[in-house]
Design a protein around this motif. Structure first.
Motif, PDB file in Angstrom:
ATOM      1  N   LEU A   5       0.818  -1.155  -0.117  1.00 13.02           N
ATOM      2  CA  LEU A   5       0.028  -0.047   0.061  1.00 13.02           C
ATOM      3  C   LEU A   5       0.874   1.342  -0.035  1.00 13.02           C
ATOM      4  O   LEU A   5       0.404   2.178  -0.752  1.00 13.02           O
ATOM      5  CB  LEU A   5      -0.859  -0.039   1.200  1.00 13.02           C
ATOM      6  CG  LEU A   5      -1.871   1.313   1.333  1.00 13.02           C
ATOM      7  CD1 LEU A   5      -2.608   1.527   0.267  1.00 13.02           C
ATOM      8  CD2 LEU A   5      -2.625   1.269   2.729  1.00 13.02           C
ATOM      9  N   LEU A   6       2.029   1.271   0.866  1.00  9.55           N
ATOM     10  CA  LEU A   6       2.893   2.601   0.851  1.00  9.55           C
ATOM     11  C   LEU A   6       3.444   2.708  -0.547  1.00  9.55           C
ATOM     12  O   LEU A   6       3.260   4.116  -1.131  1.00  9.55           O
ATOM     13  CB  LEU A   6       3.895   2.095   1.851  1.00  9.55           C
ATOM     14  CG  LEU A   6       3.688   1.908   3.317  1.00  9.55           C
ATOM     15  CD1 LEU A   6       4.853   1.748   4.227  1.00  9.55           C
ATOM     16  CD2 LEU A   6       3.288   3.330   3.839  1.00  9.55           C
ATOM     17  N   TRP A   7       3.801   1.779  -1.246  1.00 11.40           N
ATOM     18  CA  TRP A   7       4.378   2.135  -2.641  1.00 11.40           C
ATOM     19  C   TRP A   7       3.365   2.225  -3.568  1.00 11.40           C
ATOM     20  O   TRP A   7       3.788   2.757  -4.727  1.00 11.40           O
ATOM     21  CB  TRP A   7       5.516   1.013  -2.852  1.00 11.40           C
ATOM     22  CG  TRP A   7       6.576   0.963  -1.812  1.00 11.40           C
ATOM     23  CD1 TRP A   7       7.040   0.222  -0.953  1.00 11.40           C
ATOM     24  CD2 TRP A   7       7.604   2.100  -1.804  1.00 11.40           C
ATOM     25  NE1 TRP A   7       7.987   0.692  -0.159  1.00 11.40           N
ATOM     26  CE2 TRP A   7       8.435   1.962  -0.759  1.00 11.40           C
ATOM     27  CE3 TRP A   7       7.630   3.347  -2.417  1.00 11.40           C
ATOM     28  CZ2 TRP A   7       9.443   2.810  -0.304  1.00 11.40           C
ATOM     29  CZ3 TRP A   7       8.599   4.233  -2.097  1.00 11.40           C
ATOM     30  CH2 TRP A   7       9.698   4.075  -1.133  1.00 11.40           C
ATOM     31  N   ALA A   8       2.230   1.608  -3.485  1.00  5.56           N
ATOM     32  CA  ALA A   8       0.956   2.120  -4.119  1.00  5.56           C
ATOM     33  C   ALA A   8       0.632   3.473  -4.230  1.00  5.56           C
ATOM     34  O   ALA A   8       0.524   4.242  -5.513  1.00  5.56           O
ATOM     35  CB  ALA A   8      -0.033   1.161  -4.079  1.00  5.56           C
ATOM     36  N   LEU A   9       0.806   4.096  -3.244  1.00  8.03           N
ATOM     37  CA  LEU A   9       0.497   5.391  -2.883  1.00  8.03           C
ATOM     38  C   LEU A   9       1.804   6.265  -3.528  1.00  8.03           C
ATOM     39  O   LEU A   9       1.336   7.413  -4.160  1.00  8.03           O
ATOM     40  CB  LEU A   9       0.747   5.978  -1.457  1.00  8.03           C
ATOM     41  CG  LEU A   9      -0.244   5.446  -0.448  1.00  8.03           C
ATOM     42  CD1 LEU A   9      -0.241   5.708   0.953  1.00  8.03           C
ATOM     43  CD2 LEU A   9      -1.640   5.596  -0.750  1.00  8.03           C
ATOM     44  N   ALA A  11       3.512   5.029  -6.190  1.00  6.34           N
ATOM     45  CA  ALA A  11       3.309   5.101  -7.637  1.00  6.34           C
ATOM     46  C   ALA A  11       2.179   5.919  -8.222  1.00  6.34           C
ATOM     47  O   ALA A  11       2.138   6.366  -9.439  1.00  6.34           O
ATOM     48  CB  ALA A  11       2.894   3.444  -7.930  1.00  6.34           C
ATOM     49  N   LEU A  12       1.135   6.113  -7.548  1.00  4.70           N
ATOM     50  CA  LEU A  12      -0.019   7.096  -8.054  1.00  4.70           C
ATOM     51  C   LEU A  12       0.595   8.528  -8.113  1.00  4.70           C
ATOM     52  O   LEU A  12       0.201   9.319  -9.022  1.00  4.70           O
ATOM     53  CB  LEU A  12      -1.344   6.965  -6.770  1.00  4.70           C
ATOM     54  CG  LEU A  12      -2.156   5.756  -6.796  1.00  4.70           C
ATOM     55  CD1 LEU A  12      -2.951   5.575  -5.823  1.00  4.70           C
ATOM     56  CD2 LEU A  12      -2.911   5.719  -8.120  1.00  4.70           C
ATOM     57  N   GLY A  13       1.642   8.842  -7.135  1.00  2.79           N
ATOM     58  CA  GLY A  13       2.012  10.239  -7.210  1.00  2.79           C
ATOM     59  C   GLY A  13       2.965  10.352  -8.409  1.00  2.79           C
ATOM     60  O   GLY A  13       3.200  11.321  -9.102  1.00  2.79           O
ATOM     61  N   LEU A  14       3.943   9.172  -8.657  1.00  3.64           N
ATOM     62  CA  LEU A  14       4.543   9.344  -9.915  1.00  3.64           C
ATOM     63  C   LEU A  14       3.678   9.353 -11.220  1.00  3.64           C
ATOM     64  O   LEU A  14       4.135  10.048 -12.026  1.00  3.64           O
ATOM     65  CB  LEU A  14       5.488   8.185 -10.012  1.00  3.64           C
ATOM     66  CG  LEU A  14       6.926   7.822  -9.374  1.00  3.64           C
ATOM     67  CD1 LEU A  14       7.473   6.671  -9.142  1.00  3.64           C
ATOM     68  CD2 LEU A  14       7.744   8.992  -9.788  1.00  3.64           C
ATOM     69  N   ALA A  15       2.591   8.701 -11.267  1.00  2.98           N
ATOM     70  CA  ALA A  15       1.677   8.794 -12.376  1.00  2.98           C
ATOM     71  C   ALA A  15       1.253  10.361 -12.760  1.00  2.98           C
ATOM     72  O   ALA A  15       0.870  10.620 -13.791  1.00  2.98           O
ATOM     73  CB  ALA A  15       0.550   7.760 -12.057  1.00  2.98           C
ATOM     74  N   VAL A  16       1.010  10.961 -11.396  1.00  9.26           N
ATOM     75  CA  VAL A  16       0.719  12.281 -11.786  1.00  9.26           C
ATOM     76  C   VAL A  16       1.610  13.024 -12.317  1.00  9.26           C
ATOM     77  O   VAL A  16       1.380  13.999 -13.074  1.00  9.26           O
ATOM     78  CB  VAL A  16       0.336  12.961 -10.298  1.00  9.26           C
ATOM     79  CG1 VAL A  16      -0.185  14.436 -10.360  1.00  9.26           C
ATOM     80  CG2 VAL A  16      -0.937  12.167  -9.514  1.00  9.26           C
ATOM     81  N   GLN A  32      -5.610   7.788  -4.321  1.00 11.86           N
ATOM     82  CA  GLN A  32      -4.524   8.011  -3.420  1.00 11.86           C
ATOM     83  C   GLN A  32      -5.067   8.348  -2.182  1.00 11.86           C
ATOM     84  O   GLN A  32      -4.732   7.929  -1.020  1.00 11.86           O
ATOM     85  CB  GLN A  32      -3.163   9.161  -3.795  1.00 11.86           C
ATOM     86  CG  GLN A  32      -1.975   9.049  -2.864  1.00 11.86           C
ATOM     87  CD  GLN A  32      -1.097  10.427  -3.370  1.00 11.86           C
ATOM     88  OE1 GLN A  32      -1.337  11.238  -3.220  1.00 11.86           O
ATOM     89  NE2 GLN A  32      -0.018   9.771  -3.770  1.00 11.86           N
ATOM     90  N   SER A  33      -5.878   9.626  -2.068  1.00 12.37           N
ATOM     91  CA  SER A  33      -6.454  10.049  -0.922  1.00 12.37           C
ATOM     92  C   SER A  33      -7.403   8.985  -0.371  1.00 12.37           C
ATOM     93  O   SER A  33      -7.567   8.869   0.972  1.00 12.37           O
ATOM     94  CB  SER A  33      -7.146  11.379  -1.232  1.00 12.37           C
ATOM     95  OG  SER A  33      -6.377  12.417  -1.744  1.00 12.37           O
ATOM     96  N   VAL A  34      -8.275   8.232  -1.016  1.00 16.06           N
ATOM     97  CA  VAL A  34      -9.219   7.316  -0.485  1.00 16.06           C
ATOM     98  C   VAL A  34      -8.341   6.237   0.092  1.00 16.06           C
ATOM     99  O   VAL A  34      -8.897   5.784   1.043  1.00 16.06           O
ATOM    100  CB  VAL A  34     -10.120   6.828  -1.743  1.00 16.06           C
ATOM    101  CG1 VAL A  34     -10.828   5.564  -1.285  1.00 16.06           C
ATOM    102  CG2 VAL A  34     -11.093   7.898  -2.183  1.00 16.06           C
ATOM    103  N   LEU A  35      -7.426   5.537  -0.606  1.00 10.54           N
ATOM    104  CA  LEU A  35      -6.300   4.743   0.306  1.00 10.54           C
ATOM    105  C   LEU A  35      -5.904   5.055   1.589  1.00 10.54           C
ATOM    106  O   LEU A  35      -6.061   4.142   2.443  1.00 10.54           O
ATOM    107  CB  LEU A  35      -5.427   4.162  -0.660  1.00 10.54           C
ATOM    108  CG  LEU A  35      -5.661   3.445  -2.245  1.00 10.54           C
ATOM    109  CD1 LEU A  35      -4.604   3.304  -3.007  1.00 10.54           C
ATOM    110  CD2 LEU A  35      -6.407   2.250  -1.950  1.00 10.54           C
ATOM    111  N   LEU A  36      -5.545   6.302   1.652  1.00  8.55           N
ATOM    112  CA  LEU A  36      -5.215   6.750   2.697  1.00  8.55           C
ATOM    113  C   LEU A  36      -6.280   6.749   3.941  1.00  8.55           C
ATOM    114  O   LEU A  36      -6.090   6.274   5.125  1.00  8.55           O
ATOM    115  CB  LEU A  36      -4.341   8.279   2.620  1.00  8.55           C
ATOM    116  CG  LEU A  36      -3.138   8.312   2.509  1.00  8.55           C
ATOM    117  CD1 LEU A  36      -2.663   9.667   1.923  1.00  8.55           C
ATOM    118  CD2 LEU A  36      -2.027   7.408   3.238  1.00  8.55           C
TER     119      LEU A  36
END
Length: 205
Positions: A5-9, A11-16, A32-36
């Motif tokens: 989950l940490l690195w999924a967050l 990866a989502l930032g990198l995609a932006v 990303q915000s919903v996962l958090l």
């Protein structure tokens, strides 16, 4: 909170960083915000007050703030791709290098989850990179939100968590910043016909 989950967050930032459409980037940050927020709600099970606060935060971060930015996008359609946004590979290389440096250099500072410090540092750095290299105002606002998600992640993984009042105060702060950015972006588009902030450099007294 799992390492996946940490690195999924992250990866989502990198995609932006590389996303071409503002609406896609908004959706990525919303996820990303919903996962958090979901992680916060899971950790608050059994604590009625904490659960309510986590619910308010996830609705605001995952629905309210992205909705505000989507409203800005609908009112500021770009007639063509922003010229200063064409170097996708350059943005990606810069972001990956910055994240790698941050993950390698960040010391342990008391977070409970293994790897949490690195993920927090990566999100903070990614937020700064997004705000610095993306020209449309909406992307710069998303950079602020990604960095703030890093701060929120630190709060979720610190021993004992953070008080609900502080969570709501942080949410209020980012709401004010994004509201100002939304108004600013709409005004720039009204004057220049685009939300490309690089055009502001052409202004003179």
């Amino acid at each position: 909170m799992s390492g996946t989950l940490l690195w999924a967050l992250v990866a989502l930032g990198l995609a932006v960083v590389v996303a071409r459409r503002r609406s896609v980037a908004i959706a990525l940050v919303a996820v990303q915000s919903v996962l958090l927020g979901a992680s916060a709600m899971t950790g608050a099970i059994g604590d009625e007050h904490g659960l309510v606060v986590a619910g308010v935060v996830v609705l605001a971060r995952g629905v309210g703030l992205p909705g505000l930015l989507l409203w800005v996008v609908r009112g500021t359609r770009e007639p063509r791709r922003v010229a200063s946004e064409r170097s996708v590979l350059g943005r990606l290389v810069l972001a990956v290098a910055a994240v790698g440096a941050a993950a390698a250099l960040i010391p342990r500072f008391g977070l409970d989850e293994p790897g949490a410090e690195r993920a927090v540092a990566a999100l903070l750095v990614l937020g700064i990179v997004i705000a610095a290299v993306r020209r449309p105002v909406v992307f710069q606002a998303l950079g602020v939100l990604v960095a703030e998600n890093g701060i929120y992640l630190a709060g979720l993984t610190v021993a004992g968590g953070i008080p609900g009042a502080i969570e709501l105060a942080l949410l209020f702060d980012v709401l004010v910043v994004l509201t100002v950015a939304a108004a600013f972006g709409s005004r720039i588009h009204e004057v220049f016909g685009t939300s490309d902030t690089s055009l502001l450099a052409e202004l003179h007294d």
